[in-house]
Design a protein around this motif. Structure first.
Motif, short mmCIF file in Angstrom:
data_model
loop_
_atom_site.label_atom_id
_atom_site.label_comp_id
_atom_site.label_asym_id
_atom_site.label_seq_id
_atom_site.Cartn_x
_atom_site.Cartn_y
_atom_site.Cartn_z
N ALA A 197 13.42 -36.52 16.26
CA ALA A 197 13.31 -37.79 16.96
C ALA A 197 13.94 -38.93 16.17
N HIS A 198 14.10 -38.76 14.86
CA HIS A 198 14.67 -39.82 14.02
C HIS A 198 16.20 -39.86 14.11
N LEU A 199 16.80 -38.87 14.79
CA LEU A 199 18.25 -38.80 14.89
C LEU A 199 18.74 -39.45 16.17
N PRO A 200 20.02 -39.86 16.22
CA PRO A 200 20.61 -40.31 17.50
C PRO A 200 20.55 -39.17 18.51
N PRO A 201 20.60 -39.50 19.82
CA PRO A 201 20.43 -38.46 20.85
C PRO A 201 21.38 -37.28 20.71
N ARG A 202 22.66 -37.54 20.45
CA ARG A 202 23.61 -36.42 20.36
C ARG A 202 23.31 -35.54 19.16
N GLU A 203 23.04 -36.15 17.99
CA GLU A 203 22.72 -35.38 16.80
C GLU A 203 21.41 -34.61 16.97
N ALA A 204 20.43 -35.24 17.63
CA ALA A 204 19.15 -34.57 17.86
C ALA A 204 19.33 -33.36 18.77
N ARG A 264 17.13 -23.53 17.10
CA ARG A 264 16.67 -22.39 17.90
C ARG A 264 17.46 -21.12 17.61
N LEU A 265 18.62 -21.24 17.00
CA LEU A 265 19.46 -20.07 16.74
C LEU A 265 18.86 -19.22 15.61
N PRO A 266 19.03 -17.92 15.66
CA PRO A 266 18.54 -17.08 14.58
C PRO A 266 19.42 -17.17 13.34
N ASP A 267 18.89 -16.77 12.21
CA ASP A 267 19.71 -16.72 11.01
C ASP A 267 20.88 -15.76 11.21
N GLY A 268 22.04 -16.17 10.74
CA GLY A 268 23.24 -15.36 10.91
C GLY A 268 24.08 -15.79 12.08
N ALA A 269 23.58 -16.71 12.91
CA ALA A 269 24.36 -17.19 14.06
C ALA A 269 25.51 -18.05 13.56
N GLY A 270 26.63 -17.97 14.25
CA GLY A 270 27.79 -18.77 13.88
C GLY A 270 27.58 -20.22 14.24
N ILE A 271 27.72 -21.12 13.28
CA ILE A 271 27.54 -22.55 13.56
C ILE A 271 28.74 -23.36 13.06
N SER A 272 29.91 -22.73 13.07
CA SER A 272 31.12 -23.49 12.77
C SER A 272 31.42 -24.43 13.92
N VAL A 273 32.28 -25.40 13.67
CA VAL A 273 32.65 -26.36 14.70
C VAL A 273 33.26 -25.65 15.91
N PRO A 281 28.36 -28.81 25.22
CA PRO A 281 29.21 -29.73 25.99
C PRO A 281 29.79 -30.85 25.14
N TYR A 282 30.27 -30.52 23.94
CA TYR A 282 30.91 -31.48 23.05
C TYR A 282 32.19 -30.87 22.50
N GLY A 283 33.18 -31.71 22.22
CA GLY A 283 34.43 -31.24 21.64
C GLY A 283 34.31 -31.05 20.13
N GLN A 284 35.36 -30.47 19.55
CA GLN A 284 35.33 -30.17 18.12
C GLN A 284 35.24 -31.44 17.28
N CYS A 285 35.96 -32.48 17.65
CA CYS A 285 35.92 -33.72 16.87
C CYS A 285 34.51 -34.31 16.88
N ALA A 286 33.89 -34.32 18.06
CA ALA A 286 32.54 -34.85 18.16
C ALA A 286 31.56 -34.01 17.35
N LEU A 287 31.72 -32.69 17.42
CA LEU A 287 30.80 -31.82 16.68
C LEU A 287 31.01 -31.94 15.18
N ARG A 288 32.24 -32.15 14.74
CA ARG A 288 32.47 -32.34 13.30
C ARG A 288 31.73 -33.59 12.82
N THR A 289 31.78 -34.64 13.63
CA THR A 289 31.05 -35.86 13.28
C THR A 289 29.54 -35.61 13.28
N VAL A 290 29.07 -34.86 14.27
CA VAL A 290 27.64 -34.56 14.35
C VAL A 290 27.16 -33.79 13.12
N LEU A 291 27.91 -32.77 12.72
CA LEU A 291 27.50 -31.96 11.57
C LEU A 291 27.51 -32.79 10.29
N ASN A 292 28.49 -33.67 10.16
CA ASN A 292 28.51 -34.55 8.99
C ASN A 292 27.29 -35.48 8.98
#
Length: 290
Positions: free
Chosen positions: A42-49, A57-66, A74-85
């Motif tokens: 809840a402390h994060l912006p809506p997209r990051e949250a 929710r993903l299990p360990d070992g799931a791929g979480i690259s951009v 429903p987000y593009g790679q540029c948006a997801l790179r910003t989110v992960l940062n």
């Protein structure tokens, strides 16, 4: 709310089960997680949250690259790179490498992406890299009223009656015993150091114990490199204190260093060396008078 933004209805029509990364890679849950709750992000912006809730929710070992996340969210790679940062800065994510021992006894480095449902500060991640993250007590288990060091000293008289200590003695000497434990000493090692070759009689048990704990304190163990962190933006490895928020100084200032080029294959190196030698030999023949 975060979960609602990534409901099945919001995913592309061709969405498929999230893929696992290659064996040994992908998401790794950081230790000491609290049970999941609706307000975890809840402390994060809506997209990051929303993205954090999905990764959680993903299990360990799931791929979480951009690239992988972009195929399922429903987000593009540029948006997801910003989110992960941003998740790095918030303390939920760190990328790095971990040293593992193979079946043959050799060591190799594996790329890791550690995710923490419970946001952690830079000091916690630094302790995690060193491999000494303290375990958090469960809410259902009462915390011990005595430390491990205090308990050992209180029971010392059972092993060596001449070293029976008072409550005040145990409280005063416990920090010295804790130093032994911090350096990897076992209970048995401490007991041997305190009870071996006792004089007879022992006039001042507390003074003798203090002297032995001080004089026989083992050296600090050699540091073991278990993990390395990498800058979330440029991927350069560094010490945890040099990567606050998961970013190196250059990337925090907006001056990311150029990505190093991948090393050339050995076959390419040999071919280019042969070409160079051939060219040099040709030039020497051209300079040699007939």
């Amino acid at each position: 709310m975060a979960d609602a933004k990534l409901s099945a209805a919001s995913l592309p029509a061709h969405a498929s089960p999230h893929p696992m990364a290659n064996p040994g890679y992908g998401k790794r849950s950081a230790p000491g997680q609290r049970p999941g709750a609706n307000l975890d992000f809840a402390h994060l912006p809506p997209r990051e949250a929303a993205v954090a809730a999905y990764i959680d929710r993903l299990p360990d070992g799931a791929g979480i690259s951009v690239k992988t996340l972009a195929k399922h969210l429903p987000y593009g790679q540029c948006a997801l790179r910003t989110v992960l940062n941003n998740l790095h800065r918030a303390g939920h994510l760190r990328r790095g490498r971990e040293r593992l021992e193979t079946d043959s006894g050799e060591f190799r480095w594996i790329t890791r992406s550690w995710f923490a449902r419970t946001a952690r500060d830079d000091d916690w991640w630094a302790a995690f890299v060193r491999g000494d993250v303290p375990k958090e007590p469960s809410a259902d288990v009462p915390r011990p009223t005595r430390s491990r060091a205090h308990t050992l000293l209180a029971a010392l008289g059972r092993t060596a009656p001449a070293l029976s200590l008072s409550q005040a003695d145990c409280a005063a000497l416990a920090p010295l015993v804790s130093q032994w434990f911090a350096r990897g000493a076992t209970d048995e090692a401490v007991l041997r150091a305190l009870t071996a070759g006792l004089p007879s009689p022992v006039h001042h048990p507390a003074a003798l114990v203090r002297r032995r704990l001080t004089d026989k304190l083992p050296p600090e163990p050699a540091p073991r490199t278990l993990r390395l962190l990498e800058c979330a933006e440029c991927g350069i490895p560094g010490r945890p204190e040099a990567l606050p928020g998961g970013l190196c100084g250059a990337c925090r200032d907006g001056h990311a260093p150029a990505h190093p080029k991948a090393p050339l294959p050995a076959s390419t190196v040999h071919a280019r060396a042969a070409e160079t030698r051939s060219e040099m030999s040709l030039r020497r023949r051209e300079r040699t008078p007939a």
